[in-house]
Design a protein around this motif. Structure first.
Motif, PDB file in Angstrom:
ATOM      1  N   THR A  41      27.956   7.556 -11.700  1.00 24.58           N
ATOM      2  CA  THR A  41      27.443   7.695 -10.340  1.00 24.58           C
ATOM      3  C   THR A  41      26.033   7.145 -10.196  1.00 24.58           C
ATOM      4  N   MET A  42      25.421   6.740 -11.306  1.00 28.79           N
ATOM      5  CA  MET A  42      24.078   6.162 -11.291  1.00 28.79           C
ATOM      6  C   MET A  42      24.109   4.869 -12.104  1.00 28.79           C
ATOM      7  N   PRO A  43      24.592   3.794 -11.515  1.00 24.88           N
ATOM      8  CA  PRO A  43      24.826   2.568 -12.290  1.00 24.88           C
ATOM      9  C   PRO A  43      23.608   2.067 -13.054  1.00 24.88           C
ATOM     10  N   ILE A  44      22.418   2.240 -12.499  1.00 20.51           N
ATOM     11  CA  ILE A  44      21.236   1.726 -13.184  1.00 20.51           C
ATOM     12  C   ILE A  44      21.009   2.433 -14.516  1.00 20.51           C
ATOM     13  N   PHE A  45      21.487   3.687 -14.644  1.00 23.69           N
ATOM     14  CA  PHE A  45      21.302   4.452 -15.874  1.00 23.69           C
ATOM     15  C   PHE A  45      22.533   4.424 -16.781  1.00 23.69           C
ATOM     16  N   ASN A  46      23.646   3.890 -16.294  1.00 26.31           N
ATOM     17  CA  ASN A  46      24.902   3.962 -17.033  1.00 26.31           C
ATOM     18  C   ASN A  46      24.838   3.097 -18.294  1.00 26.31           C
ATOM     19  N   HIS A  47      25.084   3.727 -19.450  1.00 26.80           N
ATOM     20  CA  HIS A  47      25.023   3.041 -20.751  1.00 26.80           C
ATOM     21  C   HIS A  47      23.669   2.352 -20.962  1.00 26.80           C
ATOM     22  N   TRP A  48      22.647   2.975 -20.478  1.00 27.13           N
ATOM     23  CA  TRP A  48      21.260   2.507 -20.581  1.00 27.13           C
ATOM     24  C   TRP A  48      20.880   2.348 -22.048  1.00 27.13           C
ATOM     25  N   ARG A  49      20.095   1.306 -22.349  1.00 32.31           N
ATOM     26  CA  ARG A  49      19.621   1.135 -23.726  1.00 32.31           C
ATOM     27  C   ARG A  49      18.263   0.441 -23.694  1.00 32.31           C
ATOM     28  N   THR A  50      17.263   1.098 -24.270  1.00 27.38           N
ATOM     29  CA  THR A  50      15.927   0.522 -24.389  1.00 27.38           C
ATOM     30  C   THR A  50      15.378   0.837 -25.782  1.00 27.38           C
ATOM     31  N   ASP A  51      14.199   0.289 -26.071  1.00 24.71           N
ATOM     32  CA  ASP A  51      13.543   0.574 -27.351  1.00 24.71           C
ATOM     33  C   ASP A  51      12.474   1.651 -27.190  1.00 24.71           C
ATOM     34  N   PHE A  52      12.693   2.548 -26.201  1.00 28.29           N
ATOM     35  CA  PHE A  52      11.692   3.574 -25.902  1.00 28.29           C
ATOM     36  C   PHE A  52      11.306   4.401 -27.122  1.00 28.29           C
ATOM     37  N   LEU A  53      12.278   4.806 -27.918  1.00 26.08           N
ATOM     38  CA  LEU A  53      11.974   5.699 -29.034  1.00 26.08           C
ATOM     39  C   LEU A  53      11.038   5.022 -30.026  1.00 26.08           C
ATOM     40  N   GLU A  54      11.189   3.737 -30.213  1.00 29.35           N
ATOM     41  CA  GLU A  54      10.281   3.011 -31.107  1.00 29.35           C
ATOM     42  C   GLU A  54       8.870   2.990 -30.518  1.00 29.35           C
TER      43      GLU A  54
END
Length: 285
Positions: free
Chosen positions: A81-94
């Motif tokens: 229901t929130m396409p921009i967040f769907n299966h989101w992947r970034t290097d934030f944790l690094e």
């Protein structure tokens, strides 16, 4: 480093994502047409009318402990229901690890239980959602814990924390240390909250999603389509901004791009921005 010192508290900004979120007027219907051009470029793409925003975490060093304010979207979430967040992947944790090791975080504050504020509470380990910050106490508003129970966000980002015994559910107010106190600020969600910082002569207030755009500072009645109770949110926003103006609090919203935080003063029926924080504007991610 995106860091300022406010009294005896060090505040570091770690950006998960920054860019155009979607049409500003679709998200904040009270914004006039044409959209005020003074919002550009940090909060508006004038070519598209899109709202420029950030998903970010605030890292606070206070009284010898490390506190995170909101944990962003998180990787690998199913959010149809929130396409921009769907299966989101970034290097934030690094990028976060460049500031603090997750095992050294003492407290995690979720200002409310929306997907872009609780996602990195957990991470996927062999198909299971486990705590990203295993030694932290997670402070979660009880009203939101109950309201969102069973929702996908709750199932992957809240329930595992509660079942691991890491959650503290709170109501009304919660004192973290001599500098920091949580306070209920309902409207956007039933359990929406803010974090007040008071250290020496300096004041700040982390307002979560009480404010999405600087336009809402000038016109506090302007609400978001995501508010559960828009009228209550508007009253809370007016109250919080009035106190910020009176006490000289730095207002720190969850999603501002640009310099990220503001000082305000009364102006007509709303407020005016008097100064921006010293955080450099984030890069587009």
């Amino acid at each position: 480093m995106d860091t300022i010192t406010w009294g005896g508290v060090e505040i570091t900004r770690v950006v998960e994502w920054h860019g155009e979120f979607g049409p500003l007027r679709a998200f904040l219907p009270g914004v006039p047409d044409p959209v005020p051009d003074w919002l550009a470029p940090d909060h508006l793409n004038p070519a598209t009318g899109g709202m420029v925003a950030a998903a970010q975490t605030w890292v606070l060093r206070s009284a010898g402990r490390t506190i995170l304010v909101d944990t962003g979207v998180g990787n690998g979430r199913v959010r149809p229901t929130m396409p921009i967040f769907n299966h989101w992947r970034t290097d934030f944790l690094e990028r976060l690890r460049a500031v603090v090791d997750p095992s050294d975080v003492d407290v995690v504050v979720n200002t409310h239980v929306h997907a872009d504020h609780v996602g990195w509470n957990t991470h996927d380990v062999d198909g299971d959602w486990v705590a990203t910050f295993p030694n932290a106490t997670y402070l979660i508003p009880r009203a939101d814990h109950e309201h969102f129970a069973g929702a996908p966000t709750h199932e992957d980002s809240i329930r595992p924390i509660v079942e691991a015994g890491l959650a503290t559910l709170w109501d009304n107010t919660f004192r973290i240390d001599e500098n920091l106190e949580l306070e209920a600020a309902p409207g956007h969600t039933p359990g929406s909250s803010l974090l007040r910082l008071r250290s020496g002569a300096d004041r700040a207030v982390f307002v979560g999603d009480l404010i999405h755009s600087p336009f809402q500072i000038t016109q506090p009645w302007c609400g978001s389509v995501l508010c559960v109770d828009e009228a209550m949110a508007a009253k809370t926003r007016q109250r919080v901004l009035a106190r910020a103006a009176e006490q000289g609090e730095l207002v720190v919203p969850a999603h501002f791009g640009g310099h990220g935080a503001v000082e305000v003063r009364p102006a007509g029926d709303g407020f005016a921005i008097t100064a921006w924080a010293a955080f450099p504007p984030p890069e587009t991610l």
